[in-house]
Structures are given as structure tokens and as C-alpha cells.
Design an enzyme around this catalytic site. Structure first.
Site, PDB file in Angstrom:
ATOM      1  CG  ASP A 522     -15.226  -0.973   4.317  1.00  0.00           C
ATOM      2  OD1 ASP A 522     -16.433  -1.066   4.046  1.00  0.00           O
ATOM      3  OD2 ASP A 522     -14.345  -0.788   3.467  1.00  0.00           O
ATOM      4  CB  THR A 524     -14.729  -3.207  -0.374  1.00  0.00           C
ATOM      5  OG1 THR A 524     -16.001  -3.793  -0.607  1.00  0.00           O
ATOM      6  CG2 THR A 524     -13.907  -3.205  -1.639  1.00  0.00           C
ATOM      7  CG  ASP A 723     -10.162   0.296   2.179  1.00  0.00           C
ATOM      8  OD1 ASP A 723     -11.392   0.352   2.391  1.00  0.00           O
ATOM      9  OD2 ASP A 723      -9.667  -0.155   1.139  1.00  0.00           O
TER      10      ASP A 723
END
Length: 835
Positions: A522, A524, A723
């Protein structure tokens, strides 16, 4: 009101109130009321609620002709309408009936409306029941499930709960912990009693006779056998189905040791003198107790891991609101989420979670969609824009139309994806189990052959020699070291990882990390900080320095609830910039903020705000801003009165460790692909900066999931690093999920590895640790199997024809202990590795 009968009832109810003359229109759903004296609205509402679910809605007409719907009158719970349920309907939960009882006690299967009066039918309430079923993690019988916890009838493994119901606690794990504590409590005395005799000047040798010592060992071992009886059941199941595994070895070896020891204790005369030492025949109660307790330790660890299988889903369920505000023709009403149907009008207030997927009908607001897209900046939504269940409304109220409800919502689909992905993969078969598939029948065959040969060719009494030597083969084959080989290395390896900020949940994760060839990551919060920060401030006026502009913009943002405001405040704190008070603060939704700072009219926002206050942005400035925006950055203009004095560039900063980590992964031949919900410009800028092989932008959770599935179909071993809640399905589907410890609970629970520092550099540590642990496990297995390879033939009596030596079980026990010590010492070497 749904029919003329309703209209008549409402009109009659209102006219029964003193000093009132009312006329009710069904078509307009309006009541024209003439009053001789003022009557409180609450009195009217209470009277209507006594006759049915009729809500009085007041509309205020303003001088400019606009209408405002006032909040419905607050009525206490006891004054609310509660339809009577006939006694003979109490057991018809889930069915429908007419509250007017037009057809008596008749009930209906669906809410089609009363065929007589046309009123909405009332549903007979039922307690909400959520069933939990259990399945085998090895998927021995495919998708077959069981109603109760227990062991798989094929392989004997613990069945795992398969449910999205929120359970207060996992009873299986709790019960196993209780058994472990009791088992340890009884095993320690057995061990002390057995080994105490080898210690010189041991007071136990003076207090207890050897025979009394043996009887005490027997008494303390029986409870341990009772607490661990499940292992014997699993062994029996494995033999019945001929799906041989580690439990086959453990059950067989422990049973052989127990039977041998019991017979030797109570019937010592049946054994040859060769097996009798100074104090009689050596017993193996301590081996049985220790073996069973060690195995139980491993099973408790496994149960704890399985108890967290549904934790990610439970965390996702917490995101879903339990009720919503339904707008009806009669006003507003709070309803349960499960009662929302497509087309319902719902009011969403500031700070509330959006109940279902839909479209905004009236109003606008900023929506925090970070749990779905992973992006930190709230998204401006206006009329006709889509909104997603579970996301959080910002600072404005809006009305939405429900489009997807129940299992159709994106949040429900994410929950289902996590659930399916987490149970779709069978655990990786441990090397010890693979060997056991061939080792167990080989040991059994050797034991049977030993019995036959000693019976036919052995000395008298042949039957006793045959029985004792066959048992010796089974005892020496008991996989104590084999049972320790994997868990000891894993235990030390996991501890080493934790010291270095890497939490690893199981042995499968350690094994898989050494094989990955593709990393999906990912953006961000994984490659970047996960929050916008002020990158630079450009002054366009000679009167102001960038620090002056920071002071003005940060001061203005003190009163803002927008996510970007935190970036300005943080930057001001970082530079120790003092803030000034703000007067006449105005927040223009979707545009920006304004206020008086140090007697200056300051505006901060996008081009739409500048246009609103009559400022024309020059082509040169637009070109500069466009260059920043193409790099995925956010630009806010800062104006004094009607003059732009500067602009601010905000960006989600790339973590310092990201670039070096990706370089190291490339050196190991691992392909890196970034998948993000952010726009293509931002994604490309980050990918180019970090040298990432490929990227996919504007990806939803299912896009990440599908990308991983496609790679796995190509034979790739895929790791996923993320996350956010939106990463949870992908983390669960990947061969190994790696979550940031700074991320959400859902992501952490859906992954096998958690990087506590939230630093992607931990991935390199995981891979190195995996290589070292797997190497250590293979060394341990060598120690375990070399012992069996040498010990079993000797126990079978291969030395007897030439040397006349029959292996004493006491020697076998020492050899077994040496094998276990070798495994333990080798495992402890992992503490010295550098990650």
C-alpha cells in the site's frame, strides 16, 4: 398514512382533542388545524401515537419562502406506539401481522401490506441469533462444517470457528489454558520424582522408597493423561482414517511408554532380568507427562492463534453503525441498520458513520473515507455523489438515498472477503508432518516385525521378549525431539523478531517469508507517513515571509475541523511559531476557511474559494499550482482581502526508510508493486521516487484482492504490506500479510506479521529471520531423525545376535533426552543472529 382508514383515524384522533377542529388530507399528508386556544405539539403527537405509528412533522416557512423541516417532537419510550402481538403469534417470530387485526390472527410471510386496510404490516420480533460453525483448517472434507468444537474426524486437528458473530470470549482457548496449567502442575512433581534419584544426597531418596516413588509418579501422571486425552483420541482418529500425522507418533509413543510403565510397575515379574536394574525396571511416567505437556503447550499456542481468526472481522463489524435516521412522510425515526431498504431516505449528521452505501440527495459534506480508500484527506461529497457504509461524515448534515443494503454494502463485502480469504488457505504442511506420513507406518512395521522375529527366533520366554522389544521400538520412536524441532526454533525466532520490532504470529509465516518473490505494498501509511504535511510555503508578496504566511494560515486553522488543519498546526509547532486569535471565522464547505487574523481579512482555500471572494488567479500561478498537483500534492491559496499573498503545498511525505528497503528487496530478486486508492498522479510520483516496478492507482479493496489472486495463479509467492482497513482482505489473501503496527487493528489482525515501528524496513528483517529460522528447523529435524535412525534398529535388537545386547529402555530415555537437548541448544543459537 397509507390508506383512507389511516386518514379517518388521524382526523378523528385530532378532533377528539379539546379546542381543536382538524381536517386531514391523505394526498398532501397534511393536517389543517384550527385552535381556539394554543395546544402544545407534544399533546397532538401523544394522541396520534396512541392510535398508531403516526409521526407529526412540523414545517417552518421562512420570510424568503424557503421551508425548513423541524426535528420531530421528542416523546418518551412509554408514550410510543407499541403494537399488541396476539398470544398465539408469540412463536411466529419473523412473520408479519396487521396491527389492525383486519383478518383476525392471520399472519403473512412478507411485508406486502394488509390486503384489507393496506397498512404496513408489523413484524413479530425475534431475538437476533448468530450461529457459529466449525471447520477443519486442513479442509480435509472440503467446505464441510460442524455444529460443535472439537477435533477433525479425518486428521484430528482442532476445528476452527467460522462465524462473524462477536463472541465474548473463545471458550476453546480458555479451556485449553486451564488444562495446560493443571497439566504443568502435575508434570513438575513427576519430573522431580523421576530425576531426583540421579542427584546425589537428594533428601527424596531418604524419605521415599523407590517403589513409593514409582507409585507417586503413576498417581501424578494419570491426571496429565486425563487432561491430554484428546491427543490419544486424535491419534486413534488418524489411525482409523489412515491420515497419519504428528499426533499418530505422539499418541503411539506416549501410549507405549504409559503401557510399558504401568505393566512394569504392577507386573514386574513378566519382564526379563535384562531389563531390571538396581532398583528394578526403569519407568517412563516422566517421559509421558513431559511429552504430553509439551505438546499441549504447542496446542494452546495454536488455539490462541485460531481464537484471533475472527478478530479482524469483529473489528470491521465495529465500524458499522447499529442504527440510522430514517426520513419518512411523518418525520424522522431511528431504525436498525438491518431494517433499511433500498430507496430509503436517511439523514446523516456530523460525526456519524454512514449506515449503508448510497447517494447524496441533499446537502454536502467532507467524508472521511480513509478506512476504505486508505487516503488521509477527507473527500468533498455533494449532491449525486456516492457515499460508502462505515465511512465518517464530517461537519455538515446531508440526506442520502440508500442504494445498497445488508450484504450488498462495500463494508459487508470487505468483511466477507476477509472471512473467505482467512479460511481459503490450508496451513502449510510442516516438514515434520510430511516425514511423519512415511515415518509412522515404517515404525509400526518395524515394531510388528520385531515382535514376530523375537517370537519366532528369540530366547525364552519368547512372548515377553517379543512384547518388550516391540514396545522398546515404539518408545524410542516417540518423537520428543521431533516435536521440539519446529516449535523451539519458532519460539526463539519469534522472540528474536520481537526484539527487533517484528511480531510474527506462526511458523507458516516464517517459512513463507523466505520464499516470497512479489511484494504488494500500500502507499499511504506504509511507504508514506499516512498524513498530510506542509511541504513548502511560497510567498508572493514582499510584505510577508514564508514564516509569516505559516503564522497566518496556522492561526486560521485553529478553529477548523478539517484534516488538513492538523498539518498547519503541526508545522507551526515544529517551528515554534506563535499563533494569533481568530475572529469572525467562517468555514465554507468544499472551498476553504476565512477569518480575521491580526486585524487582517485572511482566506485560505482552493480556487473555488478564491473565485467566491472575487479573486482571479493568474495564469502563471495556475501553472505553478498545476505542476504541484500533477505530482499528487494539494495546493491551498492564501489571500489577504482580495489579493493572493502566497500558496501552501501539502503532501503525504515518503518515509525515509522506504527507498533503501525497496533497493534491498530488488537485490533479492523480489518484485515490488504498489497498489493504492490514491489518484494516478500521486501514485506515479511516489513510484518514480522509490523506483517501484509497477503501480495500480484508484484501487478499491477488491482490486487489491484480485491483483494478489492473479499473481498467485501465476505461481507467485505474494507478500502484502499495508496498514488500513481497506488492506485487510488483501492481507488475509496474501501468502504472507505484513501490517504496520501504526495501522488499524483490522489490518494487524488480518496479517501474519506486524512491524511494530510501522517501518517498511522491517520486511527485510522478516525475510532474513525466515531464512535463518528455516535453516535452524532443518538442522533440528536432522538431530531428531538421526537419533531415531540409529536408535530404532538397536531397540529392535539388531545387536543381540552378535553382541547379545538388548537395548535397555533406560538407555533409550537417555538417548532421547540427548536428542532433545541437542535440539534446544541448536535453537538457542538463533538468539545470536543479527537482523
Amino acid at each position: 398514512m397509507s390508506c383512507n382508514g389511516c386518514r379517518t383515524k388521524v382526523e378523528q384522533t385530532l378532533n377528539e382533542i379539546a379546542n381543536i377542529n382538524a381536517t386531514v388530507s391523505l394526498e398532501k399528508e397534511l393536517a389543517d388545524i384550527e385552535m381556539k386556544e394554543p395546544v402544545e405539539t407534544s399533546i397532538l403527537q401523544k394522541a396520534l401515537l396512541k392510535k398508531g405509528q403516526y409521526i407529526l412533522q412540523e414545517i417552518m416557512t421562512h420570510p424568503d419562502g424557503t421551508e425548513e423541516i423541524l426535528p420531530p417532537v421528542e416523546i418518551s419510550e412509554e408514550d410510543h406506539y407499541h403494537p399488541k402481538i396476539p398470544k398465539n403469534m408469540q412463536n411466529k417470530a419473523g412473520k408479519y401481522f396487521c396491527p389492525m387485526l383486519c383478518e383476525g390472527d392471520k399472519i403473512y410471510d412478507s411485508n406486502v401490506g394488509c390486503p384489507v386496510c393496506g397498512m404496513n404490516l408489523e413484524q413479530i420480533p425475534a431475538p437476533k441469533i448468530e450461529k457459529t460453525v466449525y471447520y477443519c483448517p486442513m479442509l480435509c472434507e472440503g467446505d464441510k462444517t460442524y455444529d460443535h468444537p472439537g477435533s477433525c474426524p479425518v486428521c484430528g486437528m482442532n476445528l476452527v470457528a467460522k462465524s462473524i458473530a462477536i463472541e465474548p470470549e473463545d471458550t476453546t482457548y480458555k479451556e485449553m489454558v486451564k488444562k495446560l496449567k493443571l497439566s504443568i502442575a502435575f508434570t513438575i512433581p513427576v519430573f522431580i520424582l523421576s530425576m531426583g534419584g540421579m542427584i546425589s544426597n537428594n533428601p527424596l531418596n531418604e524419605i521415599l522408597s523407590h517403589q513409593a516413588n514409582n507409585y507417586l509418579q503413576f498417581l501424578f501422571t494419570i491426571p496429565v493423561v486425563y487432561f491430554c486425552w484428546i491427543f490419544f483420541q486424535r491419534a486413534w482418529t488418524s489411525f482409523k482414517t489412515w491420515n497419519l500425522n504428528m499426533f499418530s507418533l505422539i499418541g503411539l509413543g506416549a501410549a507405549a511408554g504409559l503401557i510399558f510403565s504401568v505393566f512394569a510397575l504392577f507386573f514386574p515379574g513378566i519382564f526379563p532380568e535384562d531389563f531390571k536394574g538396581e532398583h528394578g525396571i526403569h519407568l517412563y511416567f516422566e517421559s509421558v507427562a513431559v511429552i504430553l505437556t509439551l505438546v499441549l503447550v504447542g496446542q494452546v499456542m495454536e488455539a490462541k492463534a485460531h481464537s484471533k481468526t475472527n478478530t479482524a472481522i469483529k473489528e470491521l463489524l465495529k465500524l458499522s453503525p447499529t442504527e440510522a435516521t430514517l426520513i419518512t412522510e411523518n418525520g424522522e425515526d431511528k431504525i436498525a441498520i438491518e431494517n433499511i431498504v433500498k430507496g430509503n431516505k436517511l439523514r446523516v449528521k456530523p460525526g456519524e458513520k454512514i449506515p449503508v452505501d448510497g447517494v447524496i440527495a441533499e446537502g454536502e459534506s467532507y467524508i472521511d473515507e480513509s478506512m476504505i480508500t486508505g487516503e488521509p484527506i477527507p473527500v468533498h461529497k455533494k449532491s449525486s455523489d456516492k457515499v460508502i457504509s462505515g465511512t465518517i461524515n464530517g461537519n455538515s448534515t446531508f440526506i442520502m438515498i440508500a442504494e445498497k443494503v445488508g450484504s450488498e454494502t462495500l463494508l459487508s463485502q470487505i468483511i466477507e472477503m476477509v472471512n473467505n480469504a482467512s479460511r481459503s488457505r490450508a496451513p502449510i504442511q510442516k516438514l515434520a508432518d510430511k516425514v511423519a506420513k512415511y515415518f509412522v507406518p515404517t515404525v509400526i512395521a518395524i515394531a510388528i516385525l520385531t515382535f514376530i522375529l523375537w517370537k519366532l527366533l528369540g530366547p525364552q520366554p519368547t512372548l515377553v521378549y517379543a512384547f518388550v522389544n516391540a514396545l522398546a521400538v515404539l518408545i524410542i520412536a516417540c518423537p520428543c525431539a521431533l516435536g521440539l524441532a519446529t516449535p523451539m526454533s519458532v519460539m526463539v525466532g519469534i522472540g528474536k523478531g520481537a526484539q527487533n520490532g517484528v511480531l510474527i504470529k506462526n511458523a507458516e509465516a516464517l517459512e513463507t517469508a523466505n520464499k516470497i518473490n512479489v511484494l504488494i505494498t500500500d502507499k499511504t501509511g506504509t511507504l508514506t507517513e499516512g498524513k498530510p504535511s506542509v511541504e513548502k510555503i511560497i510567498s508572493l508578496s514582499n510584505e510577508y515571509t514564508p514564516d509569516d504566511l505559516l503564522a497566518l494560515s496556522a492561526s486560521l486553522n485553529q478553529n477548523s475541523e478539517h484534516a488538513l488543519s492538523k498539518a498547519f498546526i503541526s508545522k507551526a509547532k515544529e517551528k515554534n511559531t506563535s499563533l494569533s486569535p481568530v475572529k469572525m471565522f467562517v468555514n465554507q464547505t468544499g472551498k476553504g476557511i476565512q477569518g480575521i487574523v491580526d486585524k487582517k481579512r485572511i482566506s485560505l482555500g482552493n480556487s473555488a474559494l478564491m473565485q467566491t471572494i472575487g479573486i482571479t488567479i493568474s495564469d502563471k500561478l495556475l501553472e505553478q499550482a498545476s505542476k504541484e498537483q500533477l505530482l499528487g500534492k494539494t495546493v491551498s491559496y492564501l489571500a489577504e482581502n482580495k489579493i493572493i499573498i502566497g500558496y501552501v503545498v501539502l503532501f503525504d511525505k515518503i518515509k525515509e526508510s522506504s527507498k533503501e528497503t525497496i533497493r534491498l528487496l530488488h537485490e533479492k530478486g523480489i518484485e515490488v508493486v504498489m497498489i493504492t486508492g490514491d489518484n494516478p498522479n500521486t501514485a506515479k510520483a511516489v513510484a518514480d521516487e522509490l523506483g517501484i516496478d509497477d503501480f495500480i492507482a484508484e484501487a478499491l479493496p477488491q482490486d487489491k484482492l484480485e491483483a494478489i489472486k492473479k499473481l498467485q495463479e501465476q505461481g507467485k509467492i505474494v507478500a502484502m504490506a499495508g496498514d488500513g482497513i481497506n488492506d485487510a482482505p488483501a492481507l488475509a489473501q496474501a501468502n504472507i500479510g505484513i501490517s504496520m503496527g501504526t495501522g488499524t487493528d483490522v489490518a494487524i489482525e488480518s496479517s501474519e506479521v506486524t512491524l511494530l515501528q510501522g517501518d517498511i524496513s522491517g520486511i527485510h528483517k522478516v525475510i532474513k529471520l525466515s531464512h535463518k529460522v528455516m535453516q535452524n528447523i532443518k538442522q533440528n529435524l536432522f538431530f531428531a531423525f538421526i537419533y531415531n535412525t540409529i536408535g530404532i534398529p538397536i531397540a529392535a535388537g539388531i545387536l543381540y545376535p552378535v553382541f547379545g545386547i538388548v537395548l535397555s529402555p533406560m538407555i533409550a530415555a537417555l538417548a532421547m533426552s540427548f536428542s532433545s537437548v541437542s535440539v534446544i541448544l541448536n535453537s538457542l543459537r538463533l538468539k545470536n543472529i543479527r537482523l
